[in-house]
Design a protein around this motif. Sequence first.
Motif, mmCIF file in Angstrom:
data_model
loop_
_atom_site.group_PDB
_atom_site.id
_atom_site.type_symbol
_atom_site.label_atom_id
_atom_site.label_comp_id
_atom_site.label_asym_id
_atom_site.label_seq_id
_atom_site.Cartn_x
_atom_site.Cartn_y
_atom_site.Cartn_z
ATOM 1 N N ALA A 26 -22.772 -25.249 -12.502
ATOM 2 C CA ALA A 26 -21.360 -24.906 -12.306
ATOM 3 C C ALA A 26 -20.587 -26.081 -11.718
ATOM 4 O O ALA A 26 -19.472 -26.393 -12.161
ATOM 5 C CB ALA A 26 -21.242 -23.684 -11.393
ATOM 6 N N VAL A 27 -21.170 -26.750 -10.726
ATOM 7 C CA VAL A 27 -20.483 -27.879 -10.092
ATOM 8 C C VAL A 27 -20.362 -29.048 -11.064
ATOM 9 O O VAL A 27 -19.328 -29.727 -11.115
ATOM 10 C CB VAL A 27 -21.234 -28.303 -8.815
ATOM 11 C CG1 VAL A 27 -20.610 -29.542 -8.203
ATOM 12 C CG2 VAL A 27 -21.218 -27.164 -7.797
ATOM 13 N N THR A 28 -21.400 -29.283 -11.857
ATOM 14 C CA THR A 28 -21.346 -30.357 -12.845
ATOM 15 C C THR A 28 -20.269 -30.096 -13.884
ATOM 16 O O THR A 28 -19.528 -31.008 -14.279
ATOM 17 C CB THR A 28 -22.711 -30.512 -13.535
ATOM 18 O OG1 THR A 28 -23.714 -30.774 -12.558
ATOM 19 C CG2 THR A 28 -22.694 -31.651 -14.533
ATOM 20 N N ALA A 29 -20.163 -28.848 -14.328
ATOM 21 C CA ALA A 29 -19.163 -28.511 -15.334
ATOM 22 C C ALA A 29 -17.752 -28.590 -14.771
ATOM 23 O O ALA A 29 -16.819 -29.044 -15.444
ATOM 24 C CB ALA A 29 -19.427 -27.108 -15.884
ATOM 25 N N LEU A 32 -19.080 -15.158 -5.082
ATOM 26 C CA LEU A 32 -20.226 -15.597 -4.274
ATOM 27 C C LEU A 32 -20.790 -16.908 -4.802
ATOM 28 O O LEU A 32 -21.167 -17.803 -4.025
ATOM 29 C CB LEU A 32 -21.302 -14.511 -4.283
ATOM 30 C CG LEU A 32 -20.896 -13.163 -3.668
ATOM 31 C CD1 LEU A 32 -22.013 -12.148 -3.816
ATOM 32 C CD2 LEU A 32 -20.517 -13.318 -2.202
ATOM 33 N N TYR A 33 -20.839 -17.050 -6.114
ATOM 34 C CA TYR A 33 -21.285 -18.317 -6.696
ATOM 35 C C TYR A 33 -20.279 -19.431 -6.410
ATOM 36 O O TYR A 33 -20.671 -20.600 -6.255
ATOM 37 C CB TYR A 33 -21.490 -18.167 -8.202
ATOM 38 C CG TYR A 33 -22.876 -17.735 -8.592
ATOM 39 C CD1 TYR A 33 -23.798 -18.649 -9.101
ATOM 40 C CD2 TYR A 33 -23.287 -16.421 -8.457
ATOM 41 C CE1 TYR A 33 -25.079 -18.256 -9.459
ATOM 42 C CE2 TYR A 33 -24.561 -16.019 -8.803
ATOM 43 C CZ TYR A 33 -25.451 -16.931 -9.304
ATOM 44 O OH TYR A 33 -26.727 -16.530 -9.644
ATOM 45 N N ALA A 34 -18.996 -19.087 -6.343
ATOM 46 C CA ALA A 34 -17.985 -20.097 -6.021
ATOM 47 C C ALA A 34 -18.179 -20.634 -4.606
ATOM 48 O O ALA A 34 -17.982 -21.829 -4.352
ATOM 49 C CB ALA A 34 -16.591 -19.505 -6.183
ATOM 50 N N ALA A 91 -13.748 -23.398 -10.253
ATOM 51 C CA ALA A 91 -13.563 -23.135 -11.682
ATOM 52 C C ALA A 91 -14.897 -23.104 -12.407
ATOM 53 O O ALA A 91 -15.144 -22.236 -13.252
ATOM 54 C CB ALA A 91 -12.651 -24.205 -12.293
ATOM 55 N N GLY A 92 -15.789 -24.033 -12.070
ATOM 56 C CA GLY A 92 -17.095 -24.066 -12.711
ATOM 57 C C GLY A 92 -17.916 -22.826 -12.422
ATOM 58 O O GLY A 92 -18.627 -22.324 -13.295
ATOM 59 N N ALA A 93 -17.827 -22.294 -11.200
ATOM 60 C CA ALA A 93 -18.592 -21.100 -10.848
ATOM 61 C C ALA A 93 -18.119 -19.889 -11.647
ATOM 62 O O ALA A 93 -18.935 -19.117 -12.173
ATOM 63 C CB ALA A 93 -18.470 -20.827 -9.350
ATOM 64 N N TYR A 94 -16.811 -19.709 -11.737
ATOM 65 C CA TYR A 94 -16.297 -18.563 -12.492
ATOM 66 C C TYR A 94 -16.616 -18.705 -13.983
ATOM 67 O O TYR A 94 -16.965 -17.717 -14.651
ATOM 68 C CB TYR A 94 -14.792 -18.423 -12.272
ATOM 69 C CG TYR A 94 -14.437 -17.769 -10.965
ATOM 70 C CD1 TYR A 94 -14.400 -16.384 -10.848
ATOM 71 C CD2 TYR A 94 -14.151 -18.521 -9.829
ATOM 72 C CE1 TYR A 94 -14.079 -15.770 -9.648
ATOM 73 C CE2 TYR A 94 -13.839 -17.925 -8.623
ATOM 74 C CZ TYR A 94 -13.803 -16.547 -8.541
ATOM 75 O OH TYR A 94 -13.509 -15.944 -7.335
ATOM 76 N N LEU A 95 -16.516 -19.920 -14.517
ATOM 77 C CA LEU A 95 -16.861 -20.130 -15.923
ATOM 78 C C LEU A 95 -18.349 -19.903 -16.162
ATOM 79 O O LEU A 95 -18.743 -19.355 -17.197
ATOM 80 C CB LEU A 95 -16.467 -21.544 -16.342
ATOM 81 C CG LEU A 95 -14.972 -21.821 -16.489
ATOM 82 C CD1 LEU A 95 -14.729 -23.295 -16.791
ATOM 83 C CD2 LEU A 95 -14.368 -20.952 -17.595
#
Length: 298
Positions: free
Chosen positions: A224-227, A14-16, A238-242
């Motif tokens: 998450a998007v920045t990372a 959901l965050y992704a 990838a950022g959302a899951y991390l």
Amino acid sequence: MENYLVAIGVTAGLYALLAQSVTLAWGMTGLVNLGLAGFWAIGAYASAMATVQGGAPVPAGALLAVVAGAAAGLVVSVSTLRLRDDYLAIVTLGFAEVVRLVASNEIWLTNGTDGISRIPGLFARTPPLSFNLSWLAVVTALVVAVWWALRRLSASPWGRALRAIREDPVVAAVAGKPVVRMKAEAFAISAAIAALSGALYGHFNAFVAPDLFLPLVTIYVFLAVTAGGNGRASGAVAGAYLLVAFLEATRFAAHALPGATPLQAAALREIAVGVALIVVLRFRPQGLFPERNQKAPA
């Protein structure tokens, strides 16, 4: 433990979806949408009210949420896109707070701070592991579908025009691009993706309330998007899951500290998130998946 990990996987999916909506608006178009939690709430409440109060099936409720999110995004974008970037961010942040306050006070519509419960889902809730696995499959499929669609859009003439607008809207306008219209289109599609995530969130948890849609959600998604890299859908996913993995790891680490009260543990988690953002911006400012320069088509 397996049930917990699968449920966390659903939350990460959901965050992704939210992160990919930010990639379209911010990464590709340069629109800073700090009202992400508001569009998330619109999707959750639209689908919840359609299924609980209106008796609609879950897919119809999710579709209504997407339409409601796109419509809200279009209204917000048309009224604000002529503002400078910093003013746009302030207006969208205020919009999210307006949505939350309406959900808190319009009891006849949203049941106020008590929220809406018993929201139907796609699957039976027992056994829990089977329920979570089914939702994980659905959410993962939608994440992949949105990722594929954004990649196609990014490589299309429309996506190249959005990046030109992001870099210099005046030059893009001189080149004949309808800057305001294209910004509104990107913003509306981004809001629709966020609303879809909100609808799935409501049906997965069977409950929505105003306190679930705080500005902290927007901060987490932007982190998450920045990372991951704000210019690519792959980086957003990838950022959302991390991010979700990091948040859950800090939950256990903070509570493992000897003598730390629950309030102190929560504060330490927020400090860890801030430190992580500083580290990413210091050593990997372009994200894990930096944007690639695309070659001009032959």
